[in-house]
Design a protein around this motif. Structure first.
Motif, PDB file in Angstrom:
ATOM      1  N   ALA A  33       0.661  -1.220   0.121  1.00 25.21           N
ATOM      2  CA  ALA A  33      -0.096  -0.110  -0.008  1.00 25.21           C
ATOM      3  C   ALA A  33       1.013   1.190  -0.038  1.00 25.21           C
ATOM      4  O   ALA A  33       0.609   2.195  -0.610  1.00 25.21           O
ATOM      5  N   GLU A  34       2.020   1.254   0.650  1.00 21.71           N
ATOM      6  CA  GLU A  34       2.778   2.264   0.799  1.00 21.71           C
ATOM      7  C   GLU A  34       3.594   2.567  -0.586  1.00 21.71           C
ATOM      8  O   GLU A  34       3.829   3.696  -1.088  1.00 21.71           O
ATOM      9  N   TRP A  35       4.034   1.445  -1.006  1.00 18.34           N
ATOM     10  CA  TRP A  35       4.654   1.637  -2.477  1.00 18.34           C
ATOM     11  C   TRP A  35       3.899   2.038  -3.326  1.00 18.34           C
ATOM     12  O   TRP A  35       4.164   2.643  -4.303  1.00 18.34           O
ATOM     13  N   LEU A  36       2.434   1.585  -3.418  1.00 22.10           N
ATOM     14  CA  LEU A  36       1.574   2.074  -4.419  1.00 22.10           C
ATOM     15  C   LEU A  36       1.239   3.662  -4.065  1.00 22.10           C
ATOM     16  O   LEU A  36       1.005   4.202  -5.229  1.00 22.10           O
ATOM     17  N   GLU A  37       1.556   4.305  -3.255  1.00 22.33           N
ATOM     18  CA  GLU A  37       1.259   5.671  -2.983  1.00 22.33           C
ATOM     19  C   GLU A  37       2.508   6.509  -3.556  1.00 22.33           C
ATOM     20  O   GLU A  37       2.102   7.579  -3.930  1.00 22.33           O
ATOM     21  N   GLY A  38       3.552   5.872  -3.952  1.00 19.82           N
ATOM     22  CA  GLY A  38       4.677   6.495  -4.560  1.00 19.82           C
ATOM     23  C   GLY A  38       6.020   5.838  -4.147  1.00 19.82           C
ATOM     24  O   GLY A  38       6.181   5.492  -3.117  1.00 19.82           O
ATOM     25  N   HIS A  39       6.797   5.642  -5.099  1.00 18.31           N
ATOM     26  CA  HIS A  39       8.166   5.207  -4.801  1.00 18.31           C
ATOM     27  C   HIS A  39       9.105   6.083  -5.723  1.00 18.31           C
ATOM     28  O   HIS A  39       8.874   6.483  -6.704  1.00 18.31           O
ATOM     29  N   VAL A  40      10.285   5.555  -5.330  1.00 13.53           N
ATOM     30  CA  VAL A  40      11.653   6.235  -6.147  1.00 13.53           C
ATOM     31  C   VAL A  40      11.629   5.341  -7.643  1.00 13.53           C
ATOM     32  O   VAL A  40      11.711   4.143  -7.576  1.00 13.53           O
ATOM     33  N   GLU A  41      11.800   6.174  -8.690  1.00 11.73           N
ATOM     34  CA  GLU A  41      11.776   5.405  -9.821  1.00 11.73           C
ATOM     35  C   GLU A  41      12.888   4.397  -9.934  1.00 11.73           C
ATOM     36  O   GLU A  41      14.012   4.864  -9.604  1.00 11.73           O
ATOM     37  N   GLY A  42      12.657   3.274 -10.574  1.00  5.92           N
ATOM     38  CA  GLY A  42      14.098   2.150 -10.391  1.00  5.92           C
ATOM     39  C   GLY A  42      14.143   1.488  -9.346  1.00  5.92           C
ATOM     40  O   GLY A  42      14.948   0.550  -9.427  1.00  5.92           O
ATOM     41  N   ALA A  43      13.457   1.698  -8.127  1.00  2.33           N
ATOM     42  CA  ALA A  43      13.538   0.929  -7.007  1.00  2.33           C
ATOM     43  C   ALA A  43      12.952  -0.318  -7.021  1.00  2.33           C
ATOM     44  O   ALA A  43      12.196  -0.477  -7.771  1.00  2.33           O
ATOM     45  N   LYS A  44      13.550  -1.536  -6.588  1.00  3.54           N
ATOM     46  CA  LYS A  44      12.954  -2.572  -6.461  1.00  3.54           C
ATOM     47  C   LYS A  44      12.115  -2.901  -5.311  1.00  3.54           C
ATOM     48  O   LYS A  44      12.475  -2.279  -4.153  1.00  3.54           O
ATOM     49  N   HIS A  45      10.753  -3.435  -5.354  1.00  2.00           N
ATOM     50  CA  HIS A  45      10.050  -3.580  -3.960  1.00  2.00           C
ATOM     51  C   HIS A  45       9.942  -5.218  -3.604  1.00  2.00           C
ATOM     52  O   HIS A  45       9.705  -5.923  -4.248  1.00  2.00           O
ATOM     53  N   ILE A  46      10.709  -5.065  -2.313  1.00  2.83           N
ATOM     54  CA  ILE A  46      10.305  -6.322  -1.697  1.00  2.83           C
ATOM     55  C   ILE A  46      10.137  -5.809  -0.155  1.00  2.83           C
ATOM     56  O   ILE A  46      10.879  -5.448   0.737  1.00  2.83           O
ATOM     57  N   PRO A  47       8.691  -5.931   0.297  1.00  2.95           N
ATOM     58  CA  PRO A  47       8.337  -5.707   1.605  1.00  2.95           C
ATOM     59  C   PRO A  47       9.308  -6.364   2.545  1.00  2.95           C
ATOM     60  O   PRO A  47       9.689  -7.699   2.340  1.00  2.95           O
ATOM     61  N   LEU A  48       9.462  -5.632   3.702  1.00  4.21           N
ATOM     62  CA  LEU A  48      10.489  -6.511   4.757  1.00  4.21           C
ATOM     63  C   LEU A  48       9.877  -7.714   5.303  1.00  4.21           C
ATOM     64  O   LEU A  48      10.510  -8.731   5.245  1.00  4.21           O
ATOM     65  N   SER A  49       8.471  -7.810   5.241  1.00  8.06           N
ATOM     66  CA  SER A  49       7.870  -9.196   5.659  1.00  8.06           C
ATOM     67  C   SER A  49       8.207 -10.266   4.772  1.00  8.06           C
ATOM     68  O   SER A  49       8.288 -11.596   5.153  1.00  8.06           O
ATOM     69  N   GLN A  50       8.675 -10.092   3.511  1.00  7.57           N
ATOM     70  CA  GLN A  50       8.996 -11.174   2.483  1.00  7.57           C
ATOM     71  C   GLN A  50      10.470 -11.221   2.180  1.00  7.57           C
ATOM     72  O   GLN A  50      10.768 -12.068   1.430  1.00  7.57           O
ATOM     73  N   LEU A  51      11.386 -10.430   2.831  1.00  7.06           N
ATOM     74  CA  LEU A  51      12.863 -10.188   2.452  1.00  7.06           C
ATOM     75  C   LEU A  51      13.580 -11.562   2.639  1.00  7.06           C
ATOM     76  O   LEU A  51      14.360 -11.817   1.786  1.00  7.06           O
ATOM     77  N   VAL A  52      13.231 -12.297   3.777  1.00  2.90           N
ATOM     78  CA  VAL A  52      14.125 -13.357   4.028  1.00  2.90           C
ATOM     79  C   VAL A  52      13.712 -14.489   2.790  1.00  2.90           C
ATOM     80  O   VAL A  52      14.664 -15.105   2.292  1.00  2.90           O
ATOM     81  N   GLU A  53      12.394 -14.757   2.320  1.00  2.00           N
ATOM     82  CA  GLU A  53      12.131 -15.642   1.126  1.00  2.00           C
ATOM     83  C   GLU A  53      12.797 -15.221  -0.143  1.00  2.00           C
ATOM     84  O   GLU A  53      12.923 -15.909  -0.984  1.00  2.00           O
ATOM     85  N   ARG A  54      12.626 -13.617  -0.360  1.00  4.17           N
ATOM     86  CA  ARG A  54      12.959 -13.219  -1.610  1.00  4.17           C
ATOM     87  C   ARG A  54      14.208 -12.854  -1.760  1.00  4.17           C
ATOM     88  O   ARG A  54      14.918 -12.077  -2.841  1.00  4.17           O
ATOM     89  N   GLN A  55      15.149 -12.954  -0.626  1.00  9.34           N
ATOM     90  CA  GLN A  55      16.515 -12.271  -0.782  1.00  9.34           C
ATOM     91  C   GLN A  55      17.411 -12.616  -1.923  1.00  9.34           C
ATOM     92  O   GLN A  55      18.088 -11.952  -2.543  1.00  9.34           O
ATOM     93  N   LYS A  56      16.940 -13.870  -2.598  1.00 11.31           N
ATOM     94  CA  LYS A  56      17.576 -14.413  -3.683  1.00 11.31           C
ATOM     95  C   LYS A  56      17.650 -13.781  -4.866  1.00 11.31           C
ATOM     96  O   LYS A  56      18.418 -13.688  -5.697  1.00 11.31           O
TER      97      LYS A  56
END
Length: 105
Positions: A33-56
């Protein structure tokens, strides 16, 4: 417990590097929800809650600038990834201190 963050950078410094055309490896760990409100162009989005599973999805050999809303979650993400061998930099102050343009998509 204090964070053991190897290094940090301000939102203004990140914005200045982007404006000069420097290629940065940015990771936004805010929730969707925060990401959809606006983000830095070119940034990758991985919520902290998913970081361990998606770190690869992240490159071990590249420095990663991690951002969130205020700098707290990105600090946790930095600590977690640093322990796993990633080169991380915390964007202190987070997007609360971001003054450049944000994108929505």
């Amino acid at each position: 417990m204090a964070f053991k963050i190897p290094s940090s950078i301000t939102a203004q410094e990140v914005a200045e590097q982007i404006e000069t055309g420097k290629s940065l490896n940015l990771l936004d760990v805010r929730e969707l929800a925060e990401w959809l409100e606006g983000h830095v162009e070119g940034a990758k989005h991985i919520p902290l809650s998913q970081l361990v599973e998606r770190q690869k999805e992240l490159d071990l050999d590249q420095e990663i600038i991690i951002m969130c809303r205020s700098g707290n979650r990105s600090g946790l993400a930095c600590e977690l990834l640093h322990e796993k061998g990633y080169k991380v930099v915390n964007m202190t102050g987070g997007l609360n201190e971001w003054t450049s343009k944000l994108v929505r998509d």
